[in-house]
Design a protein around this motif. Structure first.
Motif, short mmCIF file in Angstrom:
data_model
loop_
_atom_site.label_atom_id
_atom_site.label_comp_id
_atom_site.label_asym_id
_atom_site.label_seq_id
_atom_site.Cartn_x
_atom_site.Cartn_y
_atom_site.Cartn_z
N ALA A 51 0.69 -1.18 0.00
CA ALA A 51 -0.01 0.18 0.07
C ALA A 51 0.71 1.35 -0.14
CB ALA A 51 -0.85 0.08 1.24
N SER A 52 2.07 1.08 -0.35
CA SER A 52 3.09 2.24 -0.33
C SER A 52 2.42 3.34 -1.42
CB SER A 52 4.29 1.84 -1.00
OG SER A 52 4.98 2.90 -1.59
N PRO A 53 2.22 4.67 -0.68
CA PRO A 53 1.72 5.74 -1.50
C PRO A 53 2.61 5.98 -2.89
CG PRO A 53 1.88 6.12 0.55
CD PRO A 53 2.45 4.86 0.75
N ASP A 54 3.88 5.91 -2.80
CA ASP A 54 4.98 6.08 -3.80
C ASP A 54 4.62 5.16 -5.17
OD1 ASP A 54 5.88 8.40 -2.97
OD2 ASP A 54 7.74 7.59 -2.07
N ILE A 55 4.66 3.82 -4.67
CA ILE A 55 4.22 2.72 -5.63
C ILE A 55 2.93 2.94 -6.22
CG2 ILE A 55 4.10 0.18 -6.02
CD1 ILE A 55 6.51 -0.17 -4.26
N GLY A 56 1.73 3.26 -5.22
CA GLY A 56 0.72 3.52 -5.81
C GLY A 56 0.68 4.58 -6.99
#
Length: 724
Positions: free
Chosen positions: A518-523
């Motif tokens: 759920a990493s914001p950067d990967i999202g």
């Protein structure tokens, strides 16, 4: 010959093997322009091994598994079938591409300096060697061993009168009506012979004047290749008769009034390497369907014949089919051993690998009692390792939960290859019908899965899914899924990035890893990526991803250079790489430079390797090993020691992946997960692990040698997942 596995060095590994993706697409031949212009002059010109011969050596290692008496007997039969299927695809794609370049007069040489014609000559010689070995392993080792275990492949001459009578009834009622004998004479041109079909070449004689004629009969491909015989009284054996023997026994029925002079089996392989003019066709779907229709009429690239075929018959086939003598492979015994899959299907569990039940990681609950993966991912990332971790209770469950969750607003997913009854596709259809925004990027150019993917694309469109086919000139090979979920007043993105296809069937046979986060950067990165794939965005840089065709090669070489700099500064450095293939010259040369700087490099490669390890002054700090076994080693993992970065993704170190595909590699940062990836490397690189090692001369040698402790990498991982 460079890159050969000798018979003395074919001591194999463990048990099962699947290699459906082992025959890669034809990349452009390497040229001097493709090599990094900043190379040190010290690197020798002969630093690359030939990729085509390296692939044949990979298939020789598959064959070595079939020759290993320590493996379950039916698994050995299956390896024989896989070897045959692999070689078919190699000729249909790789050899077809080389022939096309040779016929066009293109003088572009391979990275090791060979012209297309010289490569074709060496391929023909090497193929004849391993095809003969393949027939020998079957005829002298596996077939007699099967007979000892009560699984017998018989000949017509071994049958008694009652059995022949029953088979006569079977022939006349079920086989004879579908056979079409085709004569060749001035009124009957030589018939079209479809690719990979098994055929009988027959010579008949007129009894009145002695005139001889040629005829061809196609062995039906819509019936079993082996006819299972009714058991004799008190006989527990399972017996099979090859269909071509049954047909040959009744040739007199097919040619009444004529004398049968001779008959021989043969098989043709045709060019299946398609080219779709994407920029000229408004509708890619229709363009691809046209090419699929043309595929069956591709030019011949290989002629397999029984080794008892007469010179006259062989010469006639070569002339009529327009086959070069160098493309003729003589096979002792039965042709097309890919049909041994039918023999593998015999219900004899004791002759197969023991059943393995994959684990379900605690984050996903029990097999029958799922947890909310969204709640768990908010607390931390999860790494799954298939087939040791179940695909159906992890990745599939993630997508199914997203489809059923009323708080999920959107699902965006890439589909490269999937199964015929795909639960992933069903989940996406359910999500669309529930009113969610669903985007599926279906790669309809996935080789040999084109027809299935066209079918899925249309089914998804009919359900209201937004289906796109990627970017012109590129295949979308990345394995990514993005789930957008409303949680109170916020929107959160959940992601999966993997090394393998969203295919529940192959996930039980292919070894792959996947990151759920759920990493914001990967999202945010995946959001940008899908916008590029569905719209006109041409983003080339990302926060936490390397994306081909612009970023993977560049990112990897930059990190190799960091290891070199760290080593020169006195820091600990090292590179560990696990891949299906290592071919790209720029990456290889970067690894050579790392070795020259004293950086240890360990490569675990399943198939093709053009890097030449252990060369003094060039690659003495590089080791290359290959692990083959029950599961197909398919994951791509890279570890850079100085920066302690672990990367996973869909890209192999090949021209096609780095230049003509959309690929994604993601960094795994969570220490718990990097420890799992480190354990994979530690196991694969353990000196006691059974494998093949590549030497500087291009030869693969089985390791460890006899008398040393031996461990099995895949068995160890199975045990660790049974008892985590």
């Amino acid at each position: 010959m460079i890159g050969t596995v000798t018979e003395a060095d074919t001591r194999p590994t463990d048990s099962e093997w699947v290699a459906s993706d082992s025959a890669p697409e034809a990349p452009p031949a390497a040229t001097a322009d493709a090599v990094d212009p900043a190379l040190p002059e010290a690197l020798p010109e002969d630093r690359y091994l030939n990729r085509e011969l390296s692939w044949l050596d990979f298939n020789a290692r598959v064959l070595a598994l079939a020759a290993d008496p320590s493996l379950p007997l039916l698994e050995r039969a299956k390896f024989l079938a896989i070897f045959a299927s692999n070689l078919d695809e190699f000729y249909m794609v790789r050899v077809a591409g080389l022939k096309r370049r040779d016929e066009m007069g293109l003088s572009v040489r391979s990275a090791d300096g060979l012209s297309p014609r010289e490569q074709l000559r060496r391929i023909g010689e090497r193929t004849q060697q391993i095809a003969t070995r393949h027939a020998t392993v079957f005829g002298e080792l596996v077939r007699p061993a099967l007979a000892e275990q009560g699984i017998v492949i018989v000949t017509w001459g071994e049958l008694d009168e009652d059995e022949r009578g029953r088979l006569s009834t079977l022939f006349h009622e079920q086989v004879f009506p579908v056979l079409t004998p085709l004569a060749v004479d001035p009124a009957h041109p030589f018939p079209f012979v479809s690719g990979l079909s098994l055929n009988l070449a027959i010579t008949v004689r007129q009894p009145d004047d002695g005139t001889q004629h040629f005829a061809r009969i196609k062995v039906p491909d819509n019936v079993d290749r082996f006819v299972e015989l009714k058991p004799r009284d008190d006989d527990t054996r399972v017996r099979f008769l090859p269909m071509e023997e049954l047909i040959a026994a009744f040739l007199g029925v097919l040619f009444p009034g004529l004398e049968i002079v001779e008959h021989h089996a043969f098989r043709i392989t045709r060019n299946a390497d398609m080219e779709v003019e994407e920029d000229r066709d408004e509708d890619l779907l229709k363009a691809l369907e046209r090419e699929l229709a043309r595929r069956r009429f591709g030019s011949p690239v290989r002629l397999e014949v029984a080794d008892d075929m007469t010179e006259n018959t062989l010469e006639l086939l070569q002339n009529e089919l327009d086959v070069d003598p160098g493309d003729v492979i003589e096979v002792p015994g039965l042709l097309d051993l890919s049909s041994l899959w039918q023999i593998y299907g015999v219900d004899r569990p004791a002759l197969k690998d023991p059943t393995f039940v994959p684990a379900t990681p605690p984050a996903f609950g029990e097999r029958e009692t799922p947890k909310s993966i969204f709640a768990h991912l908010r607390d931390g990332d999860v790494l799954v390792h298939h087939p040791y971790d179940s695909f159906s209770t992890t990745v599939q469950r993630f997508i199914e939960q997203a489809a059923a969750d009323p708080n999920v607003l959107a699902i965006k997913q890439t589909l490269y290859r999937t199964s015929g009854d795909s639960p992933i596709v069903s989940a996406l259809i359910d999500a669309a019908e529930a009113g969610k925004q669903v985007v599926a990027l279906v790669e309809i150019k996935a080789r040999f899965d084109e027809q299935a993917n066209i079918k899925w694309a249309r089914a998804l469109e009919q359900a209201g899914v937004h289906v796109v086919y990627g970017l012109i000139g590129l295949k979308t090979h990345c394995k990514t899924c993005l789930v957008v979920r409303r949680e109170g007043s916020t929107i959160r993105r959940y992601c999966h990035i993997g090394t393998g296809n969203y295919n529940p069937k192959t996930s039980r046979l292919y070894e792959d890893v996947g990151l759920l986060t759920a990493s914001p950067d990967i999202g945010a990165d995946l959001t940008d990526l899908f916008n590029s794939l569905t719209g006109y965005s041409r983003k080339v840089s990302y926060r936490n991803l390397l994306v081909a065709p612009h970023g993977v090669r560049k990112g990897i070489i930059e990190r190799i250079d960091r290891e070199i700099a760290a080593k020169r500064d006195g820091a600990e450095a090292g590179i560990r790489m696990k891949a299906n293939a290592l071919v790209d010259e720029q990456v290889i040369d970067a690894l050579y430079r790392a070795s020259q700087a004293g950086v240890p490099v360990d490569v675990v490669v399943r198939g093709i390797c053009a890097l030449r390890p252990g060369v003094p002054g060039v690659s003495e700090n590089i080791t290359v090993r290959s692990i083959l076994g029950r599961f197909l080693e398919h994951s791509r993992i890279i570890h850079f020691r100085a920066t302690n970065e672990f990367w996973i993704g869909s890209a192999d170190m090949m021209h096609r992946n780095l230049d003509r595909r959309v690929e994604v590699m993601a960094q795994v940062k969570d220490r718990r997960l990097t420890e799992q990836l480190n354990d994979v490397f530690e196991s694969a690189l353990d000196p006691a692990t059974r494998c093949w090692e590549l030497g500087p001369d291009g030869y693969w040698t089985a390791s460890p040698q006899e008398g040393h402790k031996v461990r099995d990498h895949q068995v160890s991982l199975m045990e660790s997942h049974r008892h985590p």
